[in-house]
Design an enzyme around this catalytic site. Structure first.
Site, PDB file in Angstrom:
ATOM      1  N   THR A 188       0.852  -1.198   0.000  1.00  0.00           N
ATOM      2  CA  THR A 188       0.000   0.000   0.000  1.00  0.00           C
ATOM      3  C   THR A 188       0.880   1.237   0.000  1.00  0.00           C
ATOM      4  O   THR A 188       1.909   1.246   0.678  1.00  0.00           O
ATOM      5  CB  THR A 188      -0.861   0.026   1.295  1.00  0.00           C
ATOM      6  OG1 THR A 188      -1.748  -1.088   1.274  1.00  0.00           O
ATOM      7  CG2 THR A 188      -1.678   1.317   1.414  1.00  0.00           C
ATOM      8  N   ARG A 216     -13.826  -8.449  -1.045  1.00  0.00           N
ATOM      9  CA  ARG A 216     -13.001  -8.306   0.178  1.00  0.00           C
ATOM     10  C   ARG A 216     -12.571  -6.843   0.311  1.00  0.00           C
ATOM     11  O   ARG A 216     -12.116  -6.223  -0.637  1.00  0.00           O
ATOM     12  CB  ARG A 216     -11.775  -9.203   0.079  1.00  0.00           C
ATOM     13  CG  ARG A 216     -10.809  -9.116   1.277  1.00  0.00           C
ATOM     14  CD  ARG A 216      -9.677  -8.131   1.052  1.00  0.00           C
ATOM     15  NE  ARG A 216      -8.621  -8.232   2.061  1.00  0.00           N
ATOM     16  CZ  ARG A 216      -7.551  -7.434   2.102  1.00  0.00           C
ATOM     17  NH1 ARG A 216      -7.403  -6.485   1.216  1.00  0.00           N
ATOM     18  NH2 ARG A 216      -6.646  -7.595   3.039  1.00  0.00           N
ATOM     19  N   VAL A 217     -12.731  -6.301   1.502  1.00  0.00           N
ATOM     20  CA  VAL A 217     -12.270  -4.954   1.798  1.00  0.00           C
ATOM     21  C   VAL A 217     -11.137  -5.071   2.806  1.00  0.00           C
ATOM     22  O   VAL A 217     -11.250  -5.792   3.802  1.00  0.00           O
ATOM     23  CB  VAL A 217     -13.432  -4.093   2.366  1.00  0.00           C
ATOM     24  CG1 VAL A 217     -12.916  -2.751   2.853  1.00  0.00           C
ATOM     25  CG2 VAL A 217     -14.518  -3.903   1.305  1.00  0.00           C
ATOM     26  N   GLY A 218     -10.053  -4.385   2.537  1.00  0.00           N
ATOM     27  CA  GLY A 218      -8.912  -4.433   3.443  1.00  0.00           C
ATOM     28  C   GLY A 218      -8.945  -3.313   4.459  1.00  0.00           C
ATOM     29  O   GLY A 218      -9.972  -2.662   4.677  1.00  0.00           O
ATOM     30  N   ASP A 219      -7.807  -3.084   5.074  1.00  0.00           N
ATOM     31  CA  ASP A 219      -7.705  -2.060   6.116  1.00  0.00           C
ATOM     32  C   ASP A 219      -7.649  -0.648   5.552  1.00  0.00           C
ATOM     33  O   ASP A 219      -8.051   0.316   6.211  1.00  0.00           O
ATOM     34  CB  ASP A 219      -6.425  -2.292   6.939  1.00  0.00           C
ATOM     35  CG  ASP A 219      -5.184  -2.282   6.047  1.00  0.00           C
ATOM     36  OD1 ASP A 219      -5.128  -3.097   5.089  1.00  0.00           O
ATOM     37  OD2 ASP A 219      -4.284  -1.444   6.267  1.00  0.00           O
ATOM     38  N   THR A 239       0.648  -0.644   6.241  1.00  0.00           N
ATOM     39  CA  THR A 239       0.744  -1.519   5.075  1.00  0.00           C
ATOM     40  C   THR A 239       1.011  -2.926   5.585  1.00  0.00           C
ATOM     41  O   THR A 239       1.574  -3.110   6.668  1.00  0.00           O
ATOM     42  CB  THR A 239       1.840  -1.062   4.095  1.00  0.00           C
ATOM     43  OG1 THR A 239       1.858  -1.956   2.970  1.00  0.00           O
ATOM     44  CG2 THR A 239       3.221  -1.028   4.734  1.00  0.00           C
ATOM     45  N   GLY A 240       0.582  -3.889   4.804  1.00  0.00           N
ATOM     46  CA  GLY A 240       0.747  -5.275   5.241  1.00  0.00           C
ATOM     47  C   GLY A 240      -0.573  -6.002   5.160  1.00  0.00           C
ATOM     48  O   GLY A 240      -1.507  -5.544   4.497  1.00  0.00           O
ATOM     49  N   GLY A 242      -3.944  -6.761   5.653  1.00  0.00           N
ATOM     50  CA  GLY A 242      -5.042  -5.959   6.188  1.00  0.00           C
ATOM     51  C   GLY A 242      -5.837  -6.645   7.287  1.00  0.00           C
ATOM     52  O   GLY A 242      -6.254  -6.021   8.253  1.00  0.00           O
TER      53      GLY A 242
HETATM   54  N1  ASP Z   1      -2.968  -3.533   3.675  1.00  0.00           N
HETATM   55  C1  ASP Z   1      -3.293  -3.885   2.316  1.00  0.00           C
HETATM   56  C2  ASP Z   1      -4.476  -4.815   2.321  1.00  0.00           C
HETATM   57  O1  ASP Z   1      -4.476  -5.769   3.089  1.00  0.00           O
HETATM   58  C3  ASP Z   1      -2.178  -4.492   1.547  1.00  0.00           C
HETATM   59  C4  ASP Z   1      -0.771  -4.059   1.898  1.00  0.00           C
HETATM   60  O2  ASP Z   1      -0.542  -2.951   2.333  1.00  0.00           O
HETATM   61  O3  ASP Z   1       0.160  -4.853   1.769  1.00  0.00           O
HETATM   62  O4  ASP Z   1      -5.355  -4.631   1.539  1.00  0.00           O
END
Ligand code: ASP
Length: 341
Positions: A188, A216-219, A239-240, A242
């Site tokens: 992200t 799917r909705v992430g963070d 980031t990471g 979610g």
């Molecule tokens: N946080 C984002 C998600 O899970 C992806 C990412 O930042 O790696 O959608």
């Protein structure tokens, strides 16, 4: 020669540090308050954050607002054929790129976001329009796309029916195989700005987790998960994976820890320690935070993934290694596109 993200990053960082010397160390190190003369301060995720920061700074220097800086900085990455941000990003299990983005503005505590939006070139601009043009905070799916089209935002044709048919054909096989997160199949751009006037703004944008279930909705579009800005305290971006951020309201937690007096880097670390204490995955969360505060201090921390973040002032721009908890497996550079969950 195959280049890992780590070696790529190390070279990039050397390039930046070699070219520019930090002005008297002011604002240079995490946790060190910046001299007000070095504001604006811009902090963002991953090596591609450097280009975003540069555009954000240029926007401010040509008279743009804090929100313009956030929007333009993130648009830079959305336009750059990035494999995990924008329409060039990672498709879901149906082969469709669904994008998440959010934006926050400190004064007035304003927020806007779009989730699982399809075919819109700049989700960050759609998020800003939601914040500025509607009484809502979040629009999702087709409604978000319709709104973005109505707002005249750049779009591409989408043929969801054909893609959905292909997905239904493949779905039976996919159901048999459990969906697993794999390091390197998501990223992200989260970008935070402390303005010369002491106000804060931030935004983030992503295509999310490769091969995610449609819808799917992430963070990232969720206020307090992927992004949180509190004009009294500071701002944080994530980031990471979610799913590991959303269950803890990750960025809200970081900002609340800063409110209790922790400097940004310690707040990021403490949030990850607290999350990993409760989580069955322990420190293997694959979560990274960036944060800055009203005093011009910044920091970052990572759990379960190697991470670098970009820091820019008018005097300097550089990539910094994030401190971490647990082991930090290297995310393979350029390996995202073909990795299936
Ligand atoms: N946080 C984002 C998600 O899970 C992806 C990412 O930042 O790696 O959608």
């Amino acid at each position: 020669m195959k280049t890992s993200r780590r070696t790529f990053v190390a070279r990039s960082a050397l390039g930046v540090a070699g070219g520019i010397t930090l002005a008297s160390g002011r604002g240079a190190e995490p946790g060190t308050p910046t001299n007000t003369a070095t504001r604006p301060l811009i902090v963002s995720t991953w090596p591609f954050g450097r280009a975003a920061n540069a555009t954000a700074l240029k926007t401010l220097q040509s008279g743009g607002s804090l929100l313009d800086a956030v929007e333009q900085g993130i648009r830079e990455v959305e336009s750059s054929r990035n494999p995990s941000v924008g329409l060039s990003g990672l498709p879901n299990a149906a082969g469709v790129v669904q994008l998440d983005a959010s934006i926050m503005f400190g004064p007035g505590h304003k927020a806007g976001s779009v989730a699982a939006i399809e075919g819109i070139r700049h989700p960050i601009s759609a998020a800003r329009r939601v914040m500025e043009q509607t009484p809502h905070v979040m629009l999702a799916g087709e409604g978000a796309r319709m709104f973005a089209l109505e707002q005249g935002l750049e779009s591409v044709e989408i043929d969801s029916a054909a893609r959905n048919e292909a997905w239904l054909r493949k779905r039976a096989a996919e159901r048999a195989a459990a969906q697993h997160h794999t390091a390197g199949n998501h990223d992200t751009i989260a970008l935070l700005v402390l303005g010369a006037d002491g106000n804060l703004a931030g935004g983030c944008s992503t295509s999310g987790w490769a091969g995610k279930l449609p819808g799917r909705v992430g963070d990232s579009p969720i206020v307090g998960s992927g992004l949180y800005v509190d004009n009294e305290v500071g701002a944080a971006g994530a980031t990471g994976l979610g799913e590991n951020i959303m269950r803890y309201c990750g960025t809200f937690l970081v900002v609340e820890l800063m409110r209790q007096g922790l400097p940004p880097q310690e707040a990021c670390l403490e949030a990850l320690r607290r999350m990993s204490r409760q989580d069955p995955k322990g420190t293997a969360l694959a979560v990274s935070f960036v944060a800055l505060d009203k005093h011009g201090r910044f920091g970052s921390a990572s759990a379960g993934q190697a991470f670098q973040f970009a820091v820019t002032t008018t005097e300097d721009s550089r990539l910094l290694d994030s401190p971490g908890i647990g082991s930090l497996p290297v995310v393979p550079e350029g390996g995202n596109r073909n990795i299936r969950p």
